[in-house]
Design an enzyme around this catalytic site. Structure first.
Site, mmCIF file in Angstrom:
data_model
loop_
_atom_site.group_PDB
_atom_site.id
_atom_site.type_symbol
_atom_site.label_atom_id
_atom_site.label_comp_id
_atom_site.label_asym_id
_atom_site.label_seq_id
_atom_site.Cartn_x
_atom_site.Cartn_y
_atom_site.Cartn_z
ATOM 1 N N GLY A 34 0.795 -1.238 0.000
ATOM 2 C CA GLY A 34 0.000 0.000 0.000
ATOM 3 C C GLY A 34 0.821 1.279 0.000
ATOM 4 N N SER A 35 2.105 1.216 -0.382
ATOM 5 C CA SER A 35 2.892 2.457 -0.344
ATOM 6 C C SER A 35 2.390 3.457 -1.396
ATOM 7 C CB SER A 35 4.384 2.173 -0.525
ATOM 8 O OG SER A 35 4.669 1.758 -1.836
ATOM 9 N N ASN A 36 1.916 2.968 -2.539
ATOM 10 C CA ASN A 36 1.376 3.898 -3.543
ATOM 11 C C ASN A 36 0.049 4.492 -3.092
ATOM 12 O OD1 ASN A 36 3.017 4.105 -6.148
ATOM 13 N ND2 ASN A 36 3.135 1.921 -5.655
ATOM 14 N N MET B 3 -3.317 -6.918 -7.470
ATOM 15 C CA MET B 3 -2.672 -8.004 -8.199
ATOM 16 C C MET B 3 -3.688 -9.012 -8.745
ATOM 17 S SD MET B 3 0.143 -6.635 -7.960
ATOM 18 C CE MET B 3 1.557 -7.594 -8.410
ATOM 19 N N ARG B 4 -4.808 -8.534 -9.232
ATOM 20 C CA ARG B 4 -5.824 -9.368 -9.870
ATOM 21 C C ARG B 4 -6.149 -8.768 -11.231
ATOM 22 N NH1 ARG B 4 -6.363 -13.883 -7.557
ATOM 23 N NH2 ARG B 4 -8.369 -14.131 -8.583
ATOM 24 N N HIS C 117 2.342 0.416 -12.820
ATOM 25 C CA HIS C 117 3.052 -0.830 -13.111
ATOM 26 C C HIS C 117 4.559 -0.572 -13.057
ATOM 27 C CE1 HIS C 117 3.623 -4.812 -14.781
ATOM 28 N NE2 HIS C 117 4.527 -4.291 -15.590
HETATM 29 C C1 GAR Z 1 3.960 -1.406 -7.195
HETATM 30 O O1 GAR Z 1 5.329 -1.467 -7.476
HETATM 31 C C2 GAR Z 1 3.139 -1.491 -8.465
HETATM 32 O O2 GAR Z 1 3.780 -0.932 -9.551
HETATM 33 C C3 GAR Z 1 2.985 -2.981 -8.619
HETATM 34 O O3 GAR Z 1 2.784 -3.462 -7.322
HETATM 35 C C4 GAR Z 1 3.521 -2.655 -6.422
HETATM 36 C C5 GAR Z 1 2.649 -2.308 -5.240
HETATM 37 O O4 GAR Z 1 3.395 -1.657 -4.250
HETATM 38 N N1 GAR Z 1 1.887 -3.323 -9.501
HETATM 39 C C6 GAR Z 1 1.941 -4.283 -10.401
HETATM 40 O O5 GAR Z 1 2.894 -5.013 -10.540
HETATM 41 C C7 GAR Z 1 0.676 -4.410 -11.254
HETATM 42 N N2 GAR Z 1 0.943 -5.131 -12.449
HETATM 43 P P1 GAR Z 1 2.657 -0.952 -3.042
HETATM 44 O O6 GAR Z 1 1.662 -1.959 -2.478
HETATM 45 O O7 GAR Z 1 3.755 -0.641 -2.057
HETATM 46 O O8 GAR Z 1 1.988 0.267 -3.557
#
Ligand code: GAR
Length: 221
Positions: free
Chosen positions: A33-35, A111-112, A130
């Site tokens: 969940g950092s984004n 991730m779904r 991504h």
């Molecule tokens: C992020 O790096 C995002 O780009 C990736 O999951 C990570 C989630 O990080 N998404 C994918 O790979 C989608 N295809 P977070 O939970 O710390 O935000």
């Protein structure tokens, strides 16, 4: 498109018009969940005129829930294992987002695979982040794939979601060099630093288009 010294391939946030009225955002996350947090912070600092109204997670153990509690954001669990199909899960997601009058969904580490049911219902107003320079390395394990391929640069992409996985119109990208000593952890850390910068910018770029569409639709009525 300007390239600044941080290799961000997107406009500066300051050069974009202020979103008016503020955008009502729903976020979907599966993990850390950092984004999600970076997006919320950008709304709290007023650099993005928007409010994250709801977080939806598909995994009750994900750290994004802890962040939502700390940040005071409402969250809902829609565990994909409770649904007979992706279609049924997406119908439930639509209902939750409509209840919260969400205009735009941000997939921040969801991730779904999402189905046309959700995509069509939100009419090009779903955004994904991504960890690669799309169209290179779509799908799972993008960072491993970049390391294995031996490319010298990779990065991250914010884009509008279309039916094919990790495809759709690109809103913002950032380039991250790969160094000799890099491993998955070090590279992921540097990519994520850039993700946290370009996600709010990508949302602002899309919102500018959507507000113009709203305006021209209102003028036609
Ligand atoms: C992020 O790096 C995002 O780009 C990736 O999951 C990570 C989630 O990080 N998404 C994918 O790979 C989608 N295809 P977070 O939970 O710390 O935000």
């Amino acid at each position: 498109m300007p390239i600044n010294e941080n290799f961000l391939l997107c406009p500066d946030m300051d050069s974009l018009p202020r979103i008016d009225p503020p955008l009502r955002i729903g976020v979907m996350a599966s993990g850390n969940g950092s984004n999600f947090e970076a997006l919320v912070e950008s709304t709290l600092s007023s650099s993005l005129n928007a409010k994250v109204e709801l977080l939806v997670v598909n995994n009750e153990c994900c750290f994004a829930i802890d962040r939502a509690k700390r940040l005071g954001i409402k969250y809902l669990l829609h565990d994909h294992r409770d649904y007979v199909s992706r279609h049924e899960l997406d119908k439930a997601l639509i209902q939750s987002f409509k209840e919260f009058e969400i205009e735009c969904i941000v997939m921040a580490g969801w991730m779904r695979v999402v189905t046309p049911t959700l995509i069509n219902s939100f009419n090009n107003r779903i955004i994904n982040i991504h960890p690669s320079i799309l169209p290179s390395f779509p799908g799972l394990n993008a960072i491993d794939k970049a390391l294995a391929f031996g490319v010298k640069v990779t990065g991250c992409t914010v884009h509008i979601v279309s039916a094919e996985v990790d495809s759709g119109p690109i809103l913002a990208q950032a380039v991250v060099p790969i160094f000799e000593h890099d491993n998955k952890q070090s590279l992921r850390r540097r990519i994520q630093e850039q993700e946290h910068k370009i996600l709010p910018i990508g949302v602002a770029v899309a919102a500018e288009r959507w507000r113009l569409e709203d305006l021209s639709r209102d003028n036609m009525c």
